[in-house]
Motif scaffolding. Structure first.
Motif, short mmCIF file in Angstrom:
data_model
loop_
_atom_site.label_atom_id
_atom_site.label_comp_id
_atom_site.label_asym_id
_atom_site.label_seq_id
_atom_site.Cartn_x
_atom_site.Cartn_y
_atom_site.Cartn_z
N GLU A 40 37.39 39.91 45.72
CA GLU A 40 38.30 38.90 45.21
C GLU A 40 39.75 39.37 45.42
O GLU A 40 40.62 38.60 45.79
CB GLU A 40 38.00 38.69 43.73
N GLU A 41 39.99 40.63 45.16
CA GLU A 41 41.23 41.33 45.48
C GLU A 41 40.88 42.81 45.53
O GLU A 41 39.80 43.20 45.12
CB GLU A 41 42.33 41.06 44.45
N LEU A 42 41.79 43.62 46.03
CA LEU A 42 41.49 45.05 46.18
C LEU A 42 42.43 45.88 45.30
O LEU A 42 43.57 46.12 45.68
CB LEU A 42 41.62 45.48 47.64
N VAL A 52 38.68 39.88 52.02
CA VAL A 52 39.32 39.51 50.77
C VAL A 52 39.37 37.98 50.74
O VAL A 52 39.84 37.35 51.68
CB VAL A 52 40.74 40.10 50.66
N GLY A 53 38.87 37.41 49.64
CA GLY A 53 38.87 35.96 49.54
C GLY A 53 38.20 35.48 48.28
O GLY A 53 37.91 36.26 47.37
N ASN A 54 37.91 34.21 48.23
CA ASN A 54 37.29 33.57 47.09
C ASN A 54 35.77 33.80 47.13
O ASN A 54 35.08 33.27 48.00
CB ASN A 54 37.60 32.07 47.10
N PRO A 55 35.24 34.57 46.20
CA PRO A 55 33.80 34.87 46.23
C PRO A 55 32.92 33.66 45.92
O PRO A 55 31.74 33.66 46.25
CB PRO A 55 33.64 35.94 45.15
N PHE A 56 33.49 32.63 45.31
CA PHE A 56 32.71 31.45 44.94
C PHE A 56 32.44 30.54 46.14
O PHE A 56 31.66 29.61 46.03
CB PHE A 56 33.41 30.68 43.83
N ASP A 59 29.31 33.63 51.35
CA ASP A 59 28.03 34.31 51.15
C ASP A 59 28.09 35.69 51.79
O ASP A 59 28.19 35.80 53.01
CB ASP A 59 26.89 33.49 51.74
N PHE A 60 28.05 36.72 50.96
CA PHE A 60 28.07 38.11 51.41
C PHE A 60 27.00 38.87 50.64
O PHE A 60 26.58 38.43 49.57
CB PHE A 60 29.45 38.74 51.13
N PRO A 61 26.60 40.04 51.13
CA PRO A 61 25.60 40.83 50.41
C PRO A 61 26.18 41.61 49.22
O PRO A 61 25.47 41.96 48.30
CB PRO A 61 25.05 41.79 51.46
N VAL A 62 27.51 41.88 49.25
CA VAL A 62 28.17 42.67 48.21
C VAL A 62 29.48 41.99 47.82
O VAL A 62 30.21 41.51 48.69
CB VAL A 62 28.47 44.10 48.73
N TYR A 63 29.76 41.97 46.51
CA TYR A 63 30.98 41.34 45.99
C TYR A 63 31.71 42.27 45.03
O TYR A 63 31.08 43.07 44.33
CB TYR A 63 30.64 40.07 45.21
N LEU A 64 33.03 42.12 44.97
CA LEU A 64 33.86 42.79 43.99
C LEU A 64 34.67 41.72 43.25
O LEU A 64 35.42 40.97 43.87
CB LEU A 64 34.82 43.79 44.65
N ILE A 65 34.48 41.67 41.94
CA ILE A 65 35.21 40.73 41.09
C ILE A 65 36.11 41.56 40.17
O ILE A 65 35.64 42.53 39.56
CB ILE A 65 34.24 39.88 40.23
#
Length: 159
Positions: A40-42, A52-56, A59-65
């Motif tokens: 979502e941000e770093l 970096v972008g909107n996770p909603f 589709d990725f295997p790993v997310y950071l919120i």
């Protein structure tokens, strides 16, 4: 338990208290193993195929919120629904919360979506304290504490 989290294939982990080094280690390791990740941000530097972008909307295997507990109203409900959907899809989600949350996780509904909570706290004299909670259905089923003390060089030694 820390090694167990590192080798997760799916699930949701929250790191609270600003443990950037640990969050970077997990996120970087998961992204390398799974091929790519979306943040979502770093809040810390990472290498590799990190988007970096909107996770909603992706589709990725790993997310950071980042800072999930500060979300209000409909944004919080949207995040909780999204976490449930990612759990069903078998994705890895790292929630990075800057403020410290340990035993007080029981007050937050997000606890029902967590597999692990790592509460990071820097103590006096540079010691670092990690409290790791394993959760199932919003309840703590296992808990461990790790302490890392800084190396001391001894006072009064001559060089």
């Amino acid at each position: 338990m820390l090694r167990e989290i590192l080798t997760l294939e799916s699930g949701t982990v929250m790191i609270s208290g600003g443990g950037k080094r640990l969050a970077r280690l997990y996120f970087q390791s998961w992204a390398d193993r799974k091929g790519s990740a979306l943040a979502e941000e770093l809040p810390f530097p990472v290498e590799g195929e990190i988007y970096v972008g909107n996770p909603f909307r992706a589709d990725f295997p790993v997310y950071l919120i980042v800072n999930p507990l500060t979300r209000k109203g409909t944004e919080r409900e949207k995040l909780l629904r999204w976490l449930e959907m990612k759990r069903e899809e078998g994705k890895l989600v790292l929630l990075y919360e800057e403020r410290y949350v340990g035993d007080s996780i029981a007050r937050y509904r997000i606890r029902n979506h967590l597999d692990y909570l790592i509460a990071y706290k820097r103590e006096t004299m540079g010691a670092e304290l990690l409290k790791v909670y394993k959760l199932e259905n919003g309840r703590v089923v296992e808990r461990k504490t790790y302490v890392r003390r800084p190396m001391t060089s001894g006072f009064g030694s001559e060089q």
